[in-house]
Write a protein that holds these residues in place. Sequence first.
Motif, PDB file in Angstrom:
ATOM      1  N   THR A   2      16.744 -11.899  -9.102  1.00  0.00           N
ATOM      2  CA  THR A   2      16.224 -11.091 -10.195  1.00  0.00           C
ATOM      3  C   THR A   2      17.374 -10.400 -10.914  1.00  0.00           C
ATOM      4  O   THR A   2      18.331  -9.961 -10.293  1.00  0.00           O
ATOM      5  CB  THR A   2      15.254 -10.026  -9.656  1.00  0.00           C
ATOM      6  N   VAL A  20      14.050  -9.373 -15.208  1.00  0.00           N
ATOM      7  CA  VAL A  20      13.670 -10.776 -15.413  1.00  0.00           C
ATOM      8  C   VAL A  20      13.960 -11.577 -14.143  1.00  0.00           C
ATOM      9  O   VAL A  20      14.845 -11.226 -13.366  1.00  0.00           O
ATOM     10  CB  VAL A  20      14.401 -11.383 -16.624  1.00  0.00           C
ATOM     11  N   THR A  22      15.039 -14.861 -13.699  1.00  0.00           N
ATOM     12  CA  THR A  22      16.077 -15.897 -13.643  1.00  0.00           C
ATOM     13  C   THR A  22      17.203 -15.597 -14.628  1.00  0.00           C
ATOM     14  O   THR A  22      17.046 -14.796 -15.555  1.00  0.00           O
ATOM     15  CB  THR A  22      15.509 -17.284 -14.007  1.00  0.00           C
ATOM     16  N   ASN A  24      18.257 -17.682 -16.830  1.00  0.00           N
ATOM     17  CA  ASN A  24      17.821 -18.175 -18.147  1.00  0.00           C
ATOM     18  C   ASN A  24      17.005 -17.125 -18.888  1.00  0.00           C
ATOM     19  O   ASN A  24      17.180 -16.930 -20.092  1.00  0.00           O
ATOM     20  CB  ASN A  24      17.018 -19.472 -17.998  1.00  0.00           C
ATOM     21  N   HIS A  25      16.124 -16.435 -18.178  1.00  0.00           N
ATOM     22  CA  HIS A  25      15.365 -15.350 -18.807  1.00  0.00           C
ATOM     23  C   HIS A  25      16.296 -14.219 -19.234  1.00  0.00           C
ATOM     24  O   HIS A  25      16.121 -13.621 -20.290  1.00  0.00           O
ATOM     25  CB  HIS A  25      14.304 -14.806 -17.844  1.00  0.00           C
ATOM     26  N   ALA A  28      17.881 -15.018 -22.457  1.00  0.00           N
ATOM     27  CA  ALA A  28      16.942 -14.861 -23.577  1.00  0.00           C
ATOM     28  C   ALA A  28      16.832 -13.392 -23.984  1.00  0.00           C
ATOM     29  O   ALA A  28      16.836 -13.059 -25.178  1.00  0.00           O
ATOM     30  CB  ALA A  28      15.575 -15.422 -23.203  1.00  0.00           C
ATOM     31  N   VAL A  29      16.757 -12.504 -23.001  1.00  0.00           N
ATOM     32  CA  VAL A  29      16.690 -11.064 -23.296  1.00  0.00           C
ATOM     33  C   VAL A  29      17.980 -10.603 -23.962  1.00  0.00           C
ATOM     34  O   VAL A  29      17.955  -9.866 -24.951  1.00  0.00           O
ATOM     35  CB  VAL A  29      16.407 -10.247 -22.013  1.00  0.00           C
TER      36      VAL A  29
END
Length: 72
Positions: A2, A20, A22, A24-25, A28-29
Amino acid sequence: MTYTIGFVKRDNLAVLAAKVPTANHALAVIATLEQSVGKLEFIRSPQEGKRGIEMLRVLAKEETEEMPQTTC
């Protein structure tokens, strides 16, 4: 793993955070944050300490490679 991305807007005294699941998340953030607050140089986590955004990109790539591939 996390990831928690914390940031302070220049005109704000509050610390805002997004948690988030991962890398990848997290990317994105970070991309969304960079559109509004400017370029981020690093993130910090209790597990990993100070980490560069480029290293996060490497981790995201590794996560993608480790995910099981589905066939249609």
